[in-house]
Design a protein around this motif. Sequence first.
Motif, PDB file in Angstrom:
ATOM      1  N   VAL A  63      17.326  27.537 -67.571  1.00 20.14           N
ATOM      2  CA  VAL A  63      16.866  26.154 -67.719  1.00 20.14           C
ATOM      3  C   VAL A  63      17.335  25.563 -69.042  1.00 20.14           C
ATOM      4  O   VAL A  63      17.876  24.448 -69.098  1.00 20.14           O
ATOM      5  N   SER A  64      17.156  26.296 -70.116  1.00 20.85           N
ATOM      6  CA  SER A  64      17.546  25.781 -71.428  1.00 20.85           C
ATOM      7  C   SER A  64      19.063  25.637 -71.544  1.00 20.85           C
ATOM      8  O   SER A  64      19.562  24.694 -72.160  1.00 20.85           O
ATOM      9  N   ILE A  65      19.802  26.586 -70.930  1.00 22.06           N
ATOM     10  CA  ILE A  65      21.270  26.482 -70.935  1.00 22.06           C
ATOM     11  C   ILE A  65      21.701  25.201 -70.230  1.00 22.06           C
ATOM     12  O   ILE A  65      22.546  24.446 -70.722  1.00 22.06           O
ATOM     13  N   TRP A  66      21.125  24.959 -69.060  1.00 22.97           N
ATOM     14  CA  TRP A  66      21.503  23.763 -68.297  1.00 22.97           C
ATOM     15  C   TRP A  66      21.084  22.488 -69.025  1.00 22.97           C
ATOM     16  O   TRP A  66      21.808  21.493 -69.028  1.00 22.97           O
ATOM     17  N   GLU A  67      19.921  22.503 -69.664  1.00 23.96           N
ATOM     18  CA  GLU A  67      19.476  21.322 -70.421  1.00 23.96           C
ATOM     19  C   GLU A  67      20.431  21.037 -71.572  1.00 23.96           C
ATOM     20  O   GLU A  67      20.720  19.866 -71.878  1.00 23.96           O
ATOM     21  N   SER A  68      20.937  22.077 -72.205  1.00 22.66           N
ATOM     22  CA  SER A  68      21.919  21.892 -73.288  1.00 22.66           C
ATOM     23  C   SER A  68      23.205  21.286 -72.739  1.00 22.66           C
ATOM     24  O   SER A  68      23.811  20.411 -73.360  1.00 22.66           O
ATOM     25  N   CYS A  69      23.626  21.769 -71.568  1.00 27.51           N
ATOM     26  CA  CYS A  69      24.824  21.199 -70.932  1.00 27.51           C
ATOM     27  C   CYS A  69      24.613  19.729 -70.599  1.00 27.51           C
ATOM     28  O   CYS A  69      25.494  18.896 -70.826  1.00 27.51           O
ATOM     29  N   LEU A  70      23.441  19.407 -70.075  1.00 31.21           N
ATOM     30  CA  LEU A  70      23.154  18.025 -69.668  1.00 31.21           C
ATOM     31  C   LEU A  70      23.169  17.065 -70.848  1.00 31.21           C
ATOM     32  O   LEU A  70      23.591  15.911 -70.715  1.00 31.21           O
ATOM     33  N   ARG A  71      22.704  17.528 -72.003  1.00 36.32           N
ATOM     34  CA  ARG A  71      22.696  16.649 -73.181  1.00 36.32           C
ATOM     35  C   ARG A  71      24.120  16.226 -73.543  1.00 36.32           C
ATOM     36  O   ARG A  71      24.364  15.078 -73.921  1.00 36.32           O
ATOM     37  N   ILE A  72      25.051  17.163 -73.430  1.00 36.24           N
ATOM     38  CA  ILE A  72      26.454  16.837 -73.724  1.00 36.24           C
ATOM     39  C   ILE A  72      27.030  15.952 -72.628  1.00 36.24           C
ATOM     40  O   ILE A  72      27.702  14.944 -72.895  1.00 36.24           O
ATOM     41  N   ASN A 110      28.740  11.732 -72.232  1.00 34.95           N
ATOM     42  CA  ASN A 110      30.163  11.592 -71.904  1.00 34.95           C
ATOM     43  C   ASN A 110      30.446  10.993 -70.528  1.00 34.95           C
ATOM     44  O   ASN A 110      31.605  10.843 -70.161  1.00 34.95           O
ATOM     45  N   VAL A 111      29.416  10.666 -69.763  1.00 32.24           N
ATOM     46  CA  VAL A 111      29.632  10.028 -68.460  1.00 32.24           C
ATOM     47  C   VAL A 111      28.749   8.779 -68.391  1.00 32.24           C
ATOM     48  O   VAL A 111      27.730   8.694 -69.079  1.00 32.24           O
ATOM     49  N   PRO A 112      29.117   7.797 -67.570  1.00 33.26           N
ATOM     50  CA  PRO A 112      28.291   6.598 -67.406  1.00 33.26           C
ATOM     51  C   PRO A 112      26.889   6.962 -66.927  1.00 33.26           C
ATOM     52  O   PRO A 112      26.710   7.939 -66.186  1.00 33.26           O
ATOM     53  N   ASN A 113      25.915   6.150 -67.313  1.00 33.27           N
ATOM     54  CA  ASN A 113      24.527   6.450 -66.998  1.00 33.27           C
ATOM     55  C   ASN A 113      24.286   6.543 -65.496  1.00 33.27           C
ATOM     56  O   ASN A 113      23.593   7.433 -65.011  1.00 33.27           O
ATOM     57  N   ILE A 114      24.893   5.618 -64.733  1.00 33.58           N
ATOM     58  CA  ILE A 114      24.686   5.626 -63.284  1.00 33.58           C
ATOM     59  C   ILE A 114      25.290   6.879 -62.647  1.00 33.58           C
ATOM     60  O   ILE A 114      24.736   7.458 -61.725  1.00 33.58           O
ATOM     61  N   SER A 115      26.435   7.345 -63.194  1.00 24.83           N
ATOM     62  CA  SER A 115      27.045   8.575 -62.690  1.00 24.83           C
ATOM     63  C   SER A 115      26.175   9.788 -63.035  1.00 24.83           C
ATOM     64  O   SER A 115      26.029  10.707 -62.226  1.00 24.83           O
ATOM     65  N   TYR A 116      25.601   9.763 -64.227  1.00 27.25           N
ATOM     66  CA  TYR A 116      24.730  10.869 -64.645  1.00 27.25           C
ATOM     67  C   TYR A 116      23.519  10.972 -63.710  1.00 27.25           C
ATOM     68  O   TYR A 116      23.167  12.061 -63.242  1.00 27.25           O
ATOM     69  N   ARG A 117      22.901   9.799 -63.431  1.00 27.87           N
ATOM     70  CA  ARG A 117      21.717   9.800 -62.561  1.00 27.87           C
ATOM     71  C   ARG A 117      22.070  10.264 -61.150  1.00 27.87           C
ATOM     72  O   ARG A 117      21.293  10.962 -60.504  1.00 27.87           O
ATOM     73  N   THR A 118      23.243   9.842 -60.681  1.00 32.35           N
ATOM     74  CA  THR A 118      23.624  10.138 -59.297  1.00 32.35           C
ATOM     75  C   THR A 118      24.052  11.582 -59.108  1.00 32.35           C
ATOM     76  O   THR A 118      23.657  12.236 -58.133  1.00 32.35           O
ATOM     77  N   TRP A 119      24.859  12.112 -60.040  1.00 37.90           N
ATOM     78  CA  TRP A 119      25.525  13.393 -59.796  1.00 37.90           C
ATOM     79  C   TRP A 119      24.991  14.562 -60.618  1.00 37.90           C
ATOM     80  O   TRP A 119      25.323  15.721 -60.318  1.00 37.90           O
ATOM     81  N   LEU A 133      32.114  20.103 -66.846  1.00 34.14           N
ATOM     82  CA  LEU A 133      31.252  21.245 -66.552  1.00 34.14           C
ATOM     83  C   LEU A 133      31.809  22.510 -67.192  1.00 34.14           C
ATOM     84  O   LEU A 133      31.065  23.304 -67.786  1.00 34.14           O
ATOM     85  N   ARG A 134      33.119  22.670 -67.099  1.00 28.82           N
ATOM     86  CA  ARG A 134      33.771  23.849 -67.666  1.00 28.82           C
ATOM     87  C   ARG A 134      33.591  23.891 -69.185  1.00 28.82           C
ATOM     88  O   ARG A 134      33.211  24.915 -69.761  1.00 28.82           O
ATOM     89  N   LYS A 135      33.845  22.746 -69.837  1.00 32.32           N
ATOM     90  CA  LYS A 135      33.779  22.708 -71.300  1.00 32.32           C
ATOM     91  C   LYS A 135      32.365  22.936 -71.820  1.00 32.32           C
ATOM     92  O   LYS A 135      32.149  23.680 -72.790  1.00 32.32           O
ATOM     93  N   THR A 136      31.383  22.298 -71.182  1.00 34.00           N
ATOM     94  CA  THR A 136      30.004  22.441 -71.671  1.00 34.00           C
ATOM     95  C   THR A 136      29.478  23.854 -71.440  1.00 34.00           C
ATOM     96  O   THR A 136      28.780  24.419 -72.289  1.00 34.00           O
ATOM     97  N   LEU A 137      29.840  24.439 -70.294  1.00 31.36           N
ATOM     98  CA  LEU A 137      29.351  25.779 -70.010  1.00 31.36           C
ATOM     99  C   LEU A 137      29.990  26.805 -70.937  1.00 31.36           C
ATOM    100  O   LEU A 137      29.353  27.761 -71.386  1.00 31.36           O
ATOM    101  N   ARG A 138      31.266  26.603 -71.222  1.00 35.35           N
ATOM    102  CA  ARG A 138      31.927  27.497 -72.191  1.00 35.35           C
ATOM    103  C   ARG A 138      31.265  27.405 -73.559  1.00 35.35           C
ATOM    104  O   ARG A 138      31.118  28.397 -74.267  1.00 35.35           O
ATOM    105  N   LYS A 139      30.913  26.192 -73.936  1.00 30.08           N
ATOM    106  CA  LYS A 139      30.293  25.996 -75.247  1.00 30.08           C
ATOM    107  C   LYS A 139      28.974  26.773 -75.341  1.00 30.08           C
ATOM    108  O   LYS A 139      28.640  27.339 -76.384  1.00 30.08           O
TER     109      LYS A 139
END
Length: 476
Positions: free
Chosen positions: A6-15, A19-28, A63-69
């Motif tokens: 959960v915390s890993i995914w939350e960290s990814c989501l913050r990044i 970096n993506v439009p708000n509507i795209s973030y909410r949708t995808w 997704l690749r970049k944030t997960l690697r980070k």
Amino acid sequence: MEKDHVSIWESCLRIIKDNVPNISYRTWFEPIVPLKLENNILTIQVPSPFFYEYLEEQYIDILRKTLRKELGTGAKLEYNVVVDNNNSVNNKPYTIKLPTNQNNNLKNKPVSAIVPSDESGIRNPFVIPGIQKIQIDSQLKSDNTFDNFIEGECNRLARSAGYAVAQKPGGTAFNPLMLYGNSGLGKTHLAQAIGIEVKERFPEKIVLYVNANKFFIQFSEATRNNSRNDFLHFYQMIDVLIIDDVQEFAGKEKTQETFFHIFNHLHQSGKQLILTSDKSPIELKGMEQRLLSRFKWGLTADLQVPDFETRMNILRKKIYKDGIIISEEVLEYIASHINSNVRELEGALISLLAQATLNKKEITLDLAIKMINKLVNNTKRELTIDYISKVVSDYFCIPVDSLSVKTRKREIVQARQIAMYFSKNLTQSSLASIGSQIGGKDHATVLHACRTVTNLKEIDKNFRLSIDEIENKLKM
């Protein structure tokens, strides 16, 4: 302290959110649920195979970049795909190994090669490899409901007929229901709204939306794999079949023949067919007459350009849904100056909101005037094969109908070749569609025409000047 899934995914989501439009973030990204983290493999749950495909096409890099980070270069990502809240279908989850070389193509990821099928054993062309799926994903966009479809004089008949079909699919005189009109007037929205309403009223019915071009691709793959019967049987199981952009069948004889048999089976079985097109049946070219006659069996309803009052209601609905306050003065200005179709109208509103947000400005009439004037000046004519044919014919001072006449006259043949050349380069139409609309030719003739024009441009200066002049006229 070791991080959990959960915390890993939350960290990814913050990044990702930055970096993506708000509507795209909410949708995808908001619908994604992190499930577990084991051996440097993060498993996330997504709501459908289509959702997975879209993530891979549009957002795999971030997704690749944030997960690697968060997990390092050895990170892996697994998708758990579900059909609904109660039915998981991840017999074998998709596994994407995030490559250490950024130039590697993720299409080469290891995916199980199990043949997808439903419970009857018939191949389902909407199941991606590696997942066995019992329920069929309707491919409907949840926002395309009747509530979000603004009614006006321009679409009242179509909407009323659509709602009647949704209440009694296959049980009205509107079978098939064919919706036609220019691009951006809401045909796809209305067709999908019918499907969504049917699913809510009759959960047991199988509803499927598919674009004609995707249908063609699936049919071509079934032919190559020698599974044409499975393809046919799958579509004959559908209770409500929605085919979008049927004009894309033009010139594709085998696809038309197969759809003809599907149409007959569904219609005779009391199943509902809903079709959309950019032209009425009588104007469609490159289609078999027996298929066109069936398109006319039910109701054919057109969607027209919305009037001022309808455009205002569309804008009011949009800002209300998004929780935004904009003065009537600004809305009236937008509705007065963007009057071609609904898509451009909503696009203008989104552009205005983006300008105000990015520049931290209030949405005023002055800002709307500057933005709309720039948008209108930059809007290019939507090119069609018919329009290109007319421009080319006018340039050579010949009747546009002459392009379809069987003749060896040099000036007619060359004009036809030029029309095919520009239609291929300036529209999204298939070669078969271009050939069928310009002289009833096949795709090979169109390819030959394009090569001829390209070669002449290179060796004949006067011919090249003529091509440049025609292109300038088309882009005016």
